[in-house]
Scaffold this motif. Structure first.
Motif, PDB file in Angstrom:
ATOM      1  N   ALA A 184       0.854  -1.281   0.008  1.00 46.85           N
ATOM      2  CA  ALA A 184       0.087  -0.108   0.046  1.00 46.85           C
ATOM      3  C   ALA A 184       0.665   1.328  -0.088  1.00 46.85           C
ATOM      4  O   ALA A 184       0.552   2.328  -0.697  1.00 46.85           O
ATOM      5  N   ALA A 185       1.916   1.436   0.781  1.00 44.74           N
ATOM      6  CA  ALA A 185       3.066   2.410   0.928  1.00 44.74           C
ATOM      7  C   ALA A 185       3.462   2.607  -0.561  1.00 44.74           C
ATOM      8  O   ALA A 185       3.575   3.844  -1.009  1.00 44.74           O
ATOM      9  N   VAL A 186       3.812   1.563  -1.206  1.00 44.12           N
ATOM     10  CA  VAL A 186       4.679   1.975  -2.429  1.00 44.12           C
ATOM     11  C   VAL A 186       3.828   2.122  -3.655  1.00 44.12           C
ATOM     12  O   VAL A 186       4.019   3.106  -4.097  1.00 44.12           O
ATOM     13  N   VAL A 187       2.714   1.498  -3.529  1.00 41.48           N
ATOM     14  CA  VAL A 187       1.695   1.980  -4.796  1.00 41.48           C
ATOM     15  C   VAL A 187       1.132   3.342  -4.526  1.00 41.48           C
ATOM     16  O   VAL A 187       1.159   4.158  -5.531  1.00 41.48           O
ATOM     17  N   THR A 188       0.969   3.644  -3.180  1.00 42.86           N
ATOM     18  CA  THR A 188       0.258   4.953  -3.179  1.00 42.86           C
ATOM     19  C   THR A 188       1.394   6.061  -3.181  1.00 42.86           C
ATOM     20  O   THR A 188       1.367   7.294  -3.751  1.00 42.86           O
ATOM     21  N   GLY A 189       2.618   5.695  -2.906  1.00 43.35           N
ATOM     22  CA  GLY A 189       3.928   6.462  -3.078  1.00 43.35           C
ATOM     23  C   GLY A 189       4.172   6.761  -4.612  1.00 43.35           C
ATOM     24  O   GLY A 189       4.612   7.786  -5.017  1.00 43.35           O
ATOM     25  N   ALA A 190       3.571   6.037  -5.567  1.00 43.02           N
ATOM     26  CA  ALA A 190       3.907   6.010  -6.915  1.00 43.02           C
ATOM     27  C   ALA A 190       2.584   6.742  -7.559  1.00 43.02           C
ATOM     28  O   ALA A 190       2.492   6.902  -8.915  1.00 43.02           O
ATOM     29  N   GLY A 191       1.610   7.099  -6.672  1.00 44.09           N
ATOM     30  CA  GLY A 191       0.758   7.991  -7.228  1.00 44.09           C
ATOM     31  C   GLY A 191      -0.668   7.062  -7.601  1.00 44.09           C
ATOM     32  O   GLY A 191      -1.479   7.639  -8.108  1.00 44.09           O
ATOM     33  N   ARG A 243      -3.962   4.955  -6.857  1.00 41.16           N
ATOM     34  CA  ARG A 243      -4.940   4.513  -5.353  1.00 41.16           C
ATOM     35  C   ARG A 243      -4.664   3.288  -4.827  1.00 41.16           C
ATOM     36  O   ARG A 243      -4.576   2.055  -5.527  1.00 41.16           O
ATOM     37  N   ALA A 244      -5.221   2.968  -3.613  1.00 40.27           N
ATOM     38  CA  ALA A 244      -5.099   1.777  -2.827  1.00 40.27           C
ATOM     39  C   ALA A 244      -6.365   1.462  -1.915  1.00 40.27           C
ATOM     40  O   ALA A 244      -6.578   2.577  -1.424  1.00 40.27           O
ATOM     41  N   TRP A 245      -6.568   0.197  -2.062  1.00 39.47           N
ATOM     42  CA  TRP A 245      -7.694  -0.105  -0.933  1.00 39.47           C
ATOM     43  C   TRP A 245      -7.227  -1.318  -0.162  1.00 39.47           C
ATOM     44  O   TRP A 245      -6.514  -2.136  -0.829  1.00 39.47           O
ATOM     45  N   LEU A 246      -7.150  -1.298   1.008  1.00 38.31           N
ATOM     46  CA  LEU A 246      -6.684  -2.414   1.873  1.00 38.31           C
ATOM     47  C   LEU A 246      -7.847  -3.201   2.525  1.00 38.31           C
ATOM     48  O   LEU A 246      -8.587  -2.587   3.289  1.00 38.31           O
ATOM     49  N   LEU A 247      -7.888  -4.470   2.313  1.00 43.04           N
ATOM     50  CA  LEU A 247      -8.707  -5.141   3.206  1.00 43.04           C
ATOM     51  C   LEU A 247      -8.704  -4.888   4.548  1.00 43.04           C
ATOM     52  O   LEU A 247      -7.572  -4.872   5.068  1.00 43.04           O
ATOM     53  N   PRO A 248      -9.902  -4.974   5.449  1.00 48.27           N
ATOM     54  CA  PRO A 248      -9.633  -4.423   6.895  1.00 48.27           C
ATOM     55  C   PRO A 248      -9.089  -5.638   7.550  1.00 48.27           C
ATOM     56  O   PRO A 248      -8.815  -5.245   8.889  1.00 48.27           O
ATOM     57  N   ARG A 249      -8.705  -6.884   7.380  1.00 46.21           N
ATOM     58  CA  ARG A 249      -8.237  -7.582   8.259  1.00 46.21           C
ATOM     59  C   ARG A 249      -7.710  -8.959   7.424  1.00 46.21           C
ATOM     60  O   ARG A 249      -8.105  -9.118   6.176  1.00 46.21           O
ATOM     61  N   PRO A 250      -7.103  -9.662   8.000  1.00 49.23           N
ATOM     62  CA  PRO A 250      -6.773 -11.127   7.316  1.00 49.23           C
ATOM     63  C   PRO A 250      -8.148 -11.674   6.847  1.00 49.23           C
ATOM     64  O   PRO A 250      -8.855 -11.914   7.612  1.00 49.23           O
ATOM     65  N   LEU A 251      -8.284 -12.097   5.568  1.00 54.15           N
ATOM     66  CA  LEU A 251      -9.489 -12.540   4.737  1.00 54.15           C
ATOM     67  C   LEU A 251      -9.190 -13.627   3.699  1.00 54.15           C
ATOM     68  O   LEU A 251      -8.026 -13.612   3.238  1.00 54.15           O
ATOM     69  N   GLY A 300      -3.098   6.915   5.788  1.00 53.43           N
ATOM     70  CA  GLY A 300      -4.237   7.832   5.266  1.00 53.43           C
ATOM     71  C   GLY A 300      -4.141   8.066   3.796  1.00 53.43           C
ATOM     72  O   GLY A 300      -5.053   8.750   3.467  1.00 53.43           O
ATOM     73  N   ASP A 301      -2.919   7.687   3.226  1.00 53.72           N
ATOM     74  CA  ASP A 301      -2.791   7.575   1.850  1.00 53.72           C
ATOM     75  C   ASP A 301      -3.746   6.684   0.942  1.00 53.72           C
ATOM     76  O   ASP A 301      -4.177   6.735  -0.093  1.00 53.72           O
ATOM     77  N   TRP A 302      -4.030   5.598   1.643  1.00 52.09           N
ATOM     78  CA  TRP A 302      -4.861   4.645   1.289  1.00 52.09           C
ATOM     79  C   TRP A 302      -6.117   4.406   1.984  1.00 52.09           C
ATOM     80  O   TRP A 302      -6.155   4.591   3.230  1.00 52.09           O
ATOM     81  N   THR A 303      -7.003   3.733   1.505  1.00 51.11           N
ATOM     82  CA  THR A 303      -8.217   3.496   2.106  1.00 51.11           C
ATOM     83  C   THR A 303      -8.215   2.151   2.717  1.00 51.11           C
ATOM     84  O   THR A 303      -8.019   1.132   2.053  1.00 51.11           O
ATOM     85  N   VAL A 304      -8.810   1.953   4.041  1.00 51.54           N
ATOM     86  CA  VAL A 304      -8.821   0.978   4.483  1.00 51.54           C
ATOM     87  C   VAL A 304     -10.171   0.481   4.621  1.00 51.54           C
ATOM     88  O   VAL A 304     -11.072   1.217   5.132  1.00 51.54           O
ATOM     89  N   LEU A 305     -10.576  -0.680   3.911  1.00 52.31           N
ATOM     90  CA  LEU A 305     -12.098  -1.075   3.764  1.00 52.31           C
ATOM     91  C   LEU A 305     -12.775  -1.559   5.081  1.00 52.31           C
ATOM     92  O   LEU A 305     -11.897  -1.840   6.054  1.00 52.31           O
ATOM     93  N   GLY A 306     -13.872  -1.455   5.179  1.00 51.32           N
ATOM     94  CA  GLY A 306     -14.590  -2.130   6.187  1.00 51.32           C
ATOM     95  C   GLY A 306     -15.272  -3.118   6.012  1.00 51.32           C
ATOM     96  O   GLY A 306     -15.036  -3.839   5.118  1.00 51.32           O
ATOM     97  N   ASP A 307     -16.168  -3.703   6.919  1.00 51.89           N
ATOM     98  CA  ASP A 307     -16.775  -5.064   6.765  1.00 51.89           C
ATOM     99  C   ASP A 307     -17.782  -5.027   5.591  1.00 51.89           C
ATOM    100  O   ASP A 307     -18.312  -6.011   5.183  1.00 51.89           O
ATOM    101  N   ASP A 308     -18.056  -3.844   5.131  1.00 49.95           N
ATOM    102  CA  ASP A 308     -18.839  -3.894   3.810  1.00 49.95           C
ATOM    103  C   ASP A 308     -18.528  -4.567   2.749  1.00 49.95           C
ATOM    104  O   ASP A 308     -19.134  -5.101   1.809  1.00 49.95           O
ATOM    105  N   ILE A 309     -17.095  -4.792   2.745  1.00 50.92           N
ATOM    106  CA  ILE A 309     -16.743  -5.466   1.437  1.00 50.92           C
ATOM    107  C   ILE A 309     -17.083  -7.127   1.692  1.00 50.92           C
ATOM    108  O   ILE A 309     -17.057  -7.597   0.813  1.00 50.92           O
ATOM    109  N   VAL A 310     -16.795  -7.362   2.785  1.00 48.02           N
ATOM    110  CA  VAL A 310     -17.170  -8.853   3.260  1.00 48.02           C
ATOM    111  C   VAL A 310     -18.692  -9.039   2.941  1.00 48.02           C
ATOM    112  O   VAL A 310     -19.109 -10.094   2.577  1.00 48.02           O
ATOM    113  N   GLU A 311     -19.549  -8.105   3.485  1.00 49.51           N
ATOM    114  CA  GLU A 311     -20.952  -8.407   3.035  1.00 49.51           C
ATOM    115  C   GLU A 311     -21.245  -8.372   1.530  1.00 49.51           C
ATOM    116  O   GLU A 311     -22.270  -9.023   1.330  1.00 49.51           O
TER     117      GLU A 311
END
Length: 558
Positions: free
Chosen positions: A108-115, A117-125, A194-205
Motif C-alpha cells: 500500500a505504501a509503495v503503490v500510493t507513493g507511486a501515485g 489509489r489503494a484499498w486495503l482489506l480490513p483484516r486477514p481474509l 491515510g494515503d490509502w483506504t482501509v475498507l470496512g466489513d462492507d466488502i465482506v458483506e
C-alpha cells in the motif's frame, strides 16, 4: 556462480536498503559467521515473478520472501499499471501468515507513493474475498499476500488484473521486467497511513451478497457439518455465509479454529496431505455429522468427506467437481453455459457437459487458465474446477468470483448434500449414479517431493527420451509433449500419455508443481458404464495402483 566476495558485497548492499530489523539481523549473523552456503542460498538466485506471482521461504535476500522483495514487486506492478492507466487503483488483501500484514502495508505504501489509489482489506481474509473485491471496486489490479497451503515458513504474492482473475503471460513478463528496473527500495517514494483506504466489513458483506446467487436450491437446510479452516482465515466468513443461506452453524474443530501462522496441528496445512483432515473427521465421527468440510489456510480450496461403510471417505477433487458440475447444470439454464476444467482433471466433466447440452473447455493447470477459457464470444461460465480441490461455482449470472472459492464451494456442497438427504440419499449414491450414466472415471495421483529441483527435470527428460511401452499392463498408445503446445494449448512443461487396455482407457499427465518442489503425476482410468459400481471401483483402483507402480519405475524414482 558468485564468488565469496560477490556474495558478501550483495549482502552488504541488501543490508543498506532493508527496512526490516529481523532480516538485517539474519544477514549480519550470516556475514559474521562466514556462512557462505547460506549466503549463496539467499543471494545466488532470486524468486522469479511469474503467473503465480511470487512464493517462497521467508528470509533475507532476493532468493527469499521479505520486505525488500515485496516492495520491489509492488513498485514494478505500479510502474506497469501506470503504463496503461492514468491513475490506477489496486486492492490489497492478506492472510494470517507470518509477515502477511506487513507485506500488505508495504505494498500500500509503495503503490500510493507511486501515485496510485489503494484499498486495503480490513483484516486477514480469504483469497476469494480479494478476488471478488477487484471487480466489485472497479480496481485495475489486486494483490493477495498468501502462500495458500504451503508450509509455515513460506509466504507469497499473488497478482490479479482488473478482470478479477490471476495474470497470464505476457503480462507476467512485463511486470517482471518492470520489477527488474526498480532501484533501491529505500529510495522509493512511500505513502503513509491515510494515503490509502482501509475498507470496512462492507466488502465482506458484498462478497456474501454475491454468494446469494449460487444455485443452492430449495431443499431443507437440515444438515450437520463438521468443519475446519486448518488454522487459516476461513472460519468467520464461512460461518456467516452458512447462516445467511439458512444452514445450521457448522461444528468447528476447536484447536484449528483460529488463525495460527505456525499451523501447529498439521505437518502441511493442505487438506490434500495425509493426516491434515484427521481432526475434522474425528469431530464428524464423534458428533454423527452428515458431512465434513475443510478449507485450506486462505480458504480458496475446499475438501469434502462423507460417512461410508467402515469409516469416513474423503472425496477426491474430481469427485466433488463432477457432483458440483451436475448440481450447477441442474439449477441453471441456457445453451451458452460454459463449464471448464484442466488437462490434469478428470475427463468426466466433458461427458457431463455433453449430456446437458452445454459448452465445455479444457485448459492448462491453474485457475489463471480456467477463468480465461472461452469457446465462443457469448460464453457464460457457470462452473470451473481443478482436481486440486479448487472450484468456482456460479449461477445463471455466471461465477461471482473469478478464482477458486472454497467458501462458495463449501456452501454449494452443503446444499447438494442437503438435497440428497431430503431424498434419502448420499453424495456417494450420486457418484454411483454418475458411474452408471457416464462410466466410472477413477483418478489418482503420484506426487514426489524433492530437495533438488534438478531431479524433476531429469525425470521428465528420462520419460521423454525413453517412454515406456506399457504402464500397469496397458499399452502406451500416445505420448504428447506439452512443451510443444499439445492439443492447441499453450506450451507448458510436462507430458501426457494415453493408454489402452482390455477394458476402458487410461491417461497419465506428468508435470512439475508450479508452487512447490514436487513432481506431480495425474492418473485416470475410465471403465464403461455398469450397474455393479463397487466391483468397477475395485478394478479401477487396482488399475491405478498398477499404473502408479510402473510409472514410478519409468521416472527413475522407484
Amino acid at each position: 556462480m558468485r564468488t565469496v566476495d560477490e556474495l558478501r558485497q550483495a549482502a552488504a548492499e541488501w543490508l543498506a536498503q532493508d527496512p526490516d530489523p529481523q532480516t538485517r539481523a539474519e544477514l549480519r549473523a550470516l556475514l559474521e559467521a562466514g556462512d557462505t552456503a547460506a549466503l549463496a542460498d539467499r543471494f545466488g538466485t532470486r524468486l522469479q515473478f511469474g503467473t503465480a506471482g511470487l512464493r517462497g521461504e521467508l528470509g533475507a535476500g532476493p532468493g527469499r520472501m521479505n520486505r525488500v522483495t515485496v516492495m520491489r514487486a509492488a513498485a514494478g506492478l505500479a510502474a506497469r499499471l501506470k503504463a496503461e492507466t492514468a491513475r490506477p487503483g489496486v486492492v490489497i488483501g492478506y492472510d494470517a501468515r507470518h509477515g502477511s500484514r506487513r507485506f500488505a502495508l508495504d505494498t500500500a505504501a509503495v503503490v500510493t507513493g507511486a501515485g496510485l489509489r489503494a484499498w486495503l482489506l480490513p483484516r486477514p481474509l480469504p483469497t476469494p474475498v480479494l478476488a471478488f473485491a477487484v471487480r466489485h471496486l472497479g480496481a485495475d489490479a489486486g494483490v493477495m499476500v498468501t502462500a495458500s497451503h504451503n508450509p509455515p515458513r513460506d509466504n507469497g504474492y499473488k497478482v490479479y488484473w482488473g478482470d478479477g482473475a490471476q495474470i497470464l503471460a505476457p503480462l507476467d513478463g512485463e511486470i517482471a521486467a518492470a520489477i527488474d528496473a526498480v532501484g533501491r527500495v529505500d529510495e522509493l517514494p512511500l505513502g503513509a497511513e491515510g494515503d490509502w483506504t482501509v475498507l470496512g466489513d462492507d466488502i465482506v458483506e458484498a462478497y456474501l451478497r454475491a454468494l446469494d446467487a449460487l444455485p443452492l436450491g430449495d431443499a431443507p437446510r437440515e444438515i450437520s457439518i463438521a468443519y475446519t479452516p486448518l488454522h487459516g482465515v476461513g472460519a468467520q466468513v464461512l460461518r456467516r455465509a452458512f447462516a445467511r443461506a439458512g444452514f445450521p452453524e457448522p461444528m468447528v474443530v476447536a484447536e484449528q479454529a483460529e488463525p495460527d501462522p505456525d499451523f501447529p496441528t498439521v505437518a502441511f496445512p493442505n487438506p490434500e496431505e495425509p493426516g491434515a483432515m484427521d481432526r475434522v473427521l474425528a469431530l464428524a465421527e464423534r458428533t454423527g455429522a452428515d458431512l465434513a468440510i475443510a478449507n485450506d489456510p486462505d480458504a480458496d480450496r475446499c475438501a469434502v468427506a462423507v460417512p461410508a461403510p467402515g469409516g469416513w471417505r474423503t472425496l477426491t477433487g474430481d469427485e466433488v467437481g463432477a457432483l458440483l458440475a451436475e448440481h450447477v447444470l441442474r439449477h441453471t439454464g441456457g445453451a451458452d453455459r460454459l463449464v471448464v476444467t484442466t488437462i490434469v482433471s478428470s475427463s468426466l466433466l466433458g461427458r457431463i457437459a455433453a449430456a446437458h447440452g452445454v459448452r465445455y473447455a479444457e485448459t492448462l493447470t491453474g485457475f489463471k487458465w480456467i477463468m480465461k477459457a472461452r469457446t465462443a464470444p457469448d460464453d457464460r461460465q457457470v462452473f470451473g474446477y481443478e482436481e486440486a480441490l479448487g472450484y468456482s461455482v456460479g449461477g445463471d449470472g455466471g461465477v461471482p468470483v473469478r478464482d477458486k472459492d472454497g467458501i462458495g464451494a463449501a456452501l454449494t456442497v452443503a446444499a447438494l448434500a442437503a438435497e440428497a438427504k431430503r431424498d434419502g440419499r448420499t453424495l456417494v449414491d450420486l457418484l454411483d449414479d454418475q458411474a452408471r450414466r457416464y462410466g466410472l472415471h477413477a483418478t489418482g495421483a503420484l506426487s514426489v517431493r524433492v530437495t533438488d529441483r534438478s531431479l524433476i527435470g531429469a525425470a521428465l527428460d528420462r520419460l521423454r527420451q525413453a517412454p515406456p511401452a506399457a504402464l500397469g499392463g496397458r499399452a502406451v498408445t500416445e505420448v504428447e509433449d506439452l512443451a510443444r503446445g499439445a492439443g492447441g494449448l499453450p506450451p507448458t512443461e510436462g507430458l501426457r500419455l494415453r493408454l489402452s487396455g482390455p477394458e476402458g482407457r487410461a491417461r497419465v499427465v506428468v508435470r512439475p508443481s508450479g508452487t512447490e518442489p514436487k513432481l506431480k503425476c495425474y492418473l485416470e482410468v475410465v471403465l464403461p458404464p455398469t450397474e455393479d459400481v463397487p466391483q468397477a471401483r475395485a478394478r479401477a483402483e487396482a488399475a491405478l495402483q498398477a499404473i502408479r507402480t510402473d510409472l514410478r519405475t519409468a521416472l527413475g524414482l522407484a
